[in-house]
Design a protein around this motif. Structure first.
Motif, PDB file in Angstrom:
ATOM      1  N   GLY A  68      45.803  30.198  54.750  1.00 24.09           N
ATOM      2  CA  GLY A  68      46.323  29.441  55.877  1.00 24.09           C
ATOM      3  C   GLY A  68      45.833  28.006  55.981  1.00 24.09           C
ATOM      4  N   ARG A  69      45.066  27.540  54.985  1.00 22.17           N
ATOM      5  CA  ARG A  69      44.501  26.188  55.055  1.00 22.17           C
ATOM      6  C   ARG A  69      45.110  25.232  54.032  1.00 22.17           C
ATOM      7  NH1 ARG A  69      38.618  26.146  54.106  1.00 22.17           N
ATOM      8  NH2 ARG A  69      38.927  28.043  52.885  1.00 22.17           N
ATOM      9  N   ARG A  81      48.033  23.682  53.829  1.00 24.42           N
ATOM     10  CA  ARG A  81      48.700  22.470  54.325  1.00 24.42           C
ATOM     11  C   ARG A  81      47.670  21.415  54.706  1.00 24.42           C
ATOM     12  NH1 ARG A  81      53.853  21.969  56.351  1.00 24.42           N
ATOM     13  NH2 ARG A  81      54.018  24.211  56.775  1.00 24.42           N
ATOM     14  N   GLN A  82      46.558  21.847  55.258  1.00 24.55           N
ATOM     15  CA  GLN A  82      45.511  20.914  55.674  1.00 24.55           C
ATOM     16  C   GLN A  82      44.762  20.340  54.475  1.00 24.55           C
ATOM     17  OE1 GLN A  82      42.432  22.928  57.840  1.00 24.55           O
ATOM     18  NE2 GLN A  82      40.986  21.229  57.651  1.00 24.55           N
ATOM     19  N   ASP A 135      50.690  28.260  56.379  1.00 22.52           N
ATOM     20  CA  ASP A 135      49.939  28.358  57.637  1.00 22.52           C
ATOM     21  C   ASP A 135      49.608  29.802  58.016  1.00 22.52           C
ATOM     22  OD1 ASP A 135      50.388  25.475  58.070  1.00 22.52           O
ATOM     23  OD2 ASP A 135      52.457  26.098  58.394  1.00 22.52           O
TER      24      ASP A 135
END
Length: 273
Positions: free
Chosen positions: A14-15, A17-18, A37
């Motif tokens: 889930g990380r 994109r960051q 995400d």
């Protein structure tokens, strides 16, 4: 039929994109943007593997200039939890040569990783750059393959680092003892990649990031004939879902001996599993 060994995957934590904003467009074009995400637990990942018939996942750490995306220790959490299902693929900080060598030794010796992967477009350095060469020597010393990306970049980054010729050609000439697994087929230089896999006994191709329905015709011909020992199945999970990939592999109607080599036999041999 034995389950598949997936030669290229990353954690779905889930990380992405960051920490890897460049890949967002690739996921959007692949219809899997929601997975950028959506964190999946180790157990949920195993459940998806079971549903699709994936026996083992070559799960890779990622490091980019100035920060880690998925650390080698994070990968080791998967391999410790399910040692029969996950195989660790280490990475290192290419910009710190001595620390990189020490980290590779630690990842293999202490964490049990079975390969090194560096993605050249992240560093804007092709694989014949001098910073890679001590790592190649260390891979040979440790008896592990080197995995890398070939072809254009789906992420919005320059693609030149993914050219098979001259970059991987020169590496294979300098290190004939080094097993090299080139992921992502090599498109639009697929013919170059096939030529290198034929030319060099130590070069292999994995099909990650491309659905089997879109494998180039010349690659399928290579897999069915004189290259049946040289091509490994890969998904690039979570970009592509296991179940969709596996259904499309069956639809290729490969002869059973060819299919078995492609799905698991070649990976078992190349990675020493």
């Amino acid at each position: 039929m034995k389950g598949a060994i997936d030669a290229w995957a990353q954690p779905a934590n889930g990380r992405a994109r960051q920490l890897l904003p460049e890949v967002a467009r690739l996921f959007e074009k692949s219809g899997s943007a929601h997975l950028l995400d959506q964190p999946l637990s180790i157990e949920q990942t195993v459940e998806l593997m079971d549903q699709a018939g994936v026996e083992k996942l070559m799960l890779a750490a990622w490091c980019r200039p100035e920060r880690w995306v998925f650390s080698n220790d994070e990968i080791a959490a998967y391999t410790r939890a399910y040692p029969e299902r996950f195989v660790g693929v280490a990475t290192v900080d290419l910009s710190r040569p001595m620390a990189a060598l020490a980290e590779l030794e630690r990842a293999v010796g202490e964490l049990g990783c079975k390969a090194l992967r560096i993605v050249p477009w992240l560093w804007k350095l092709p694989p014949n750059h001098r910073l890679y060469y001590p790592l190649y020597a260390k891979c040979v010393e440790l008896g592990i393959p080197f995995c890398t990306q070939v072809g254009h970049t789906g992420p919005l980054m320059p693609s030149d680092t993914g050219r098979p010729v001259p970059y991987l050609d020169e590496v294979a000439l300098d290190f004939p003892e080094l097993r090299i697994v080139a992921g992502h087929i090599g498109h639009p230089w697929t013919d170059e990649m096939i030529g290198l896999a034929w030319k060099h006994d130590n070069i292999y191709i994995d099909t990650s990031a491309y659905l089997p329905a879109y494998y180039p015709p010349q690659l399928l011909h290579f897999m069915r004939t004189y290259g049946q020992d040289k091509v490994l199945f890969g998904s690039n999970f979570p970009q592509l879902p296991f179940d969709k990939c596996m259904r499309q592999v069956q639809a290729l109607e490969l002869p059973e001996p060819v299919r078995d080599k492609f799905l698991h036999g070649n990976a078992r041999r190349v990675f020493g599993l």
